[in-house]
Design a protein around this motif. Structure first.
Motif, PDB file in Angstrom:
ATOM      1  N   PRO A  76       0.803  -1.231   0.000  1.00 10.21           N
ATOM      2  CA  PRO A  76       0.000   0.000   0.000  1.00 10.21           C
ATOM      3  C   PRO A  76       0.833   1.276   0.000  1.00 10.21           C
ATOM      4  N   ASP A  77       2.050   1.226   0.485  1.00  9.59           N
ATOM      5  CA  ASP A  77       2.889   2.424   0.490  1.00  9.59           C
ATOM      6  C   ASP A  77       3.127   2.961  -0.916  1.00  9.59           C
ATOM      7  N   LEU A  78       3.089   2.088  -1.923  1.00  9.53           N
ATOM      8  CA  LEU A  78       3.288   2.544  -3.302  1.00  9.53           C
ATOM      9  C   LEU A  78       2.110   3.372  -3.802  1.00  9.53           C
ATOM     10  N   LEU A  79       0.935   3.121  -3.274  1.00 11.35           N
ATOM     11  CA  LEU A  79      -0.246   3.852  -3.720  1.00 11.35           C
ATOM     12  C   LEU A  79      -0.471   5.136  -2.931  1.00 11.35           C
ATOM     13  N   LEU A  80      -0.028   5.180  -1.698  1.00  8.69           N
ATOM     14  CA  LEU A  80      -0.313   6.325  -0.830  1.00  8.69           C
ATOM     15  C   LEU A  80       0.773   7.393  -0.863  1.00  8.69           C
ATOM     16  N   ASN A  81       1.874   7.119  -1.519  1.00 11.02           N
ATOM     17  CA  ASN A  81       2.977   8.063  -1.555  1.00 11.02           C
ATOM     18  C   ASN A  81       3.246   8.446  -3.010  1.00 11.02           C
ATOM     19  N   PRO A  82       2.938   9.708  -3.390  1.00 10.50           N
ATOM     20  CA  PRO A  82       3.132  10.126  -4.789  1.00 10.50           C
ATOM     21  C   PRO A  82       4.550   9.933  -5.305  1.00 10.50           C
ATOM     22  N   GLU A  83       5.536  10.072  -4.437  1.00  7.53           N
ATOM     23  CA  GLU A  83       6.915   9.852  -4.870  1.00  7.53           C
ATOM     24  C   GLU A  83       7.161   8.381  -5.186  1.00  7.53           C
ATOM     25  N   LYS A  84       6.618   7.488  -4.364  1.00  8.69           N
ATOM     26  CA  LYS A  84       6.826   6.061  -4.576  1.00  8.69           C
ATOM     27  C   LYS A  84       5.984   5.517  -5.724  1.00  8.69           C
ATOM     28  N   ARG A 133      -2.635   3.860   8.172  1.00  7.89           N
ATOM     29  CA  ARG A 133      -3.511   4.450   9.190  1.00  7.89           C
ATOM     30  C   ARG A 133      -4.369   5.557   8.613  1.00  7.89           C
ATOM     31  N   ARG A 134      -3.853   6.205   7.577  1.00  7.42           N
ATOM     32  CA  ARG A 134      -4.602   7.320   6.999  1.00  7.42           C
ATOM     33  C   ARG A 134      -4.717   7.128   5.489  1.00  7.42           C
ATOM     34  N   GLY A 135      -5.684   7.818   4.904  1.00 10.66           N
ATOM     35  CA  GLY A 135      -5.832   7.783   3.456  1.00 10.66           C
ATOM     36  C   GLY A 135      -6.385   6.486   2.919  1.00 10.66           C
ATOM     37  N   SER A 136      -6.985   5.663   3.772  1.00  9.66           N
ATOM     38  CA  SER A 136      -7.425   4.364   3.291  1.00  9.66           C
ATOM     39  C   SER A 136      -8.926   4.256   3.102  1.00  9.66           C
ATOM     40  N   SER A 137      -9.712   5.232   3.519  1.00 10.60           N
ATOM     41  CA  SER A 137     -11.163   5.085   3.490  1.00 10.60           C
ATOM     42  C   SER A 137     -11.707   4.887   2.076  1.00 10.60           C
ATOM     43  N   GLU A 138     -11.256   5.669   1.109  1.00 10.43           N
ATOM     44  CA  GLU A 138     -11.747   5.484  -0.259  1.00 10.43           C
ATOM     45  C   GLU A 138     -11.257   4.179  -0.854  1.00 10.43           C
TER      46      GLU A 138
END
Length: 152
Positions: A76-84, A133-138
């Protein structure tokens, strides 16, 4: 490295073309490395996971959507971080009017905890990715019924 089989299983389950053409796509590791702090025997596999779809005749969204669902569960870190997420790349080669070869490159990590069994042998326990922990609701709202292929 368990994410190779996990991605293949996810695509076979979610994509009718992949299910009908299992010989038409492959998942493999291009290059990788091992990271450790040296403080414990546990480590992290860091590698480039490659998905190569040959002579694909479907819509690219039919591959990307299950890939995104897999990433949400397994990296999930790849989707939540624009740099990654810029590091998730693909290239295509048009074969003819009906088919193309598509190659995806995905940087992944697998955390491995090393433990000693009662009989003294060393065992590798592959740990799941931490849930955001954050940014996962959608993401959760759209992908709530997507099951994780493997506990990686």
């Amino acid at each position: 490295m368990l994410k190779i089989d996990s991605l293949r299983d996810a695509l076979t389950t979610a994509n009718t073309w992949c299910r009908a053409n299992p010989e038409g796509f492959t998942v493999f590791v291009e290059e990788g490395g091992i990271e450790t702090t040296g403080e414990t025997p546990s480590f992290v596999y860091r590698y480039s996971l490659v998905l190569f779809v040959m002579n694909f005749t479907g819509d690219i969204d039919d591959v990307v959507l299950p890939l995104m669902a897999w990433l949400w569960q397994n990296q999930p870190d790849l989707l939540l971080n624009p740099e990654k997420n810029r590091d998730v790349k693909f290239t295509t080669l048009i074969n003819n009017d009906d088919s193309a070869d598509v190659l995806f490159e995905i940087p992944v990590r697998e955390r491995v905890k090393v433990v000693r069994a009662d009989d003294g042998t060393l065992n590798a326990e592959h740990l799941p990715e931490p849930r955001p922990r954050r940014g996962s609701s959608e993401w959760d709202a759209v992908l709530q019924d997507v099951k994780r292929s493997d506990p990686v």
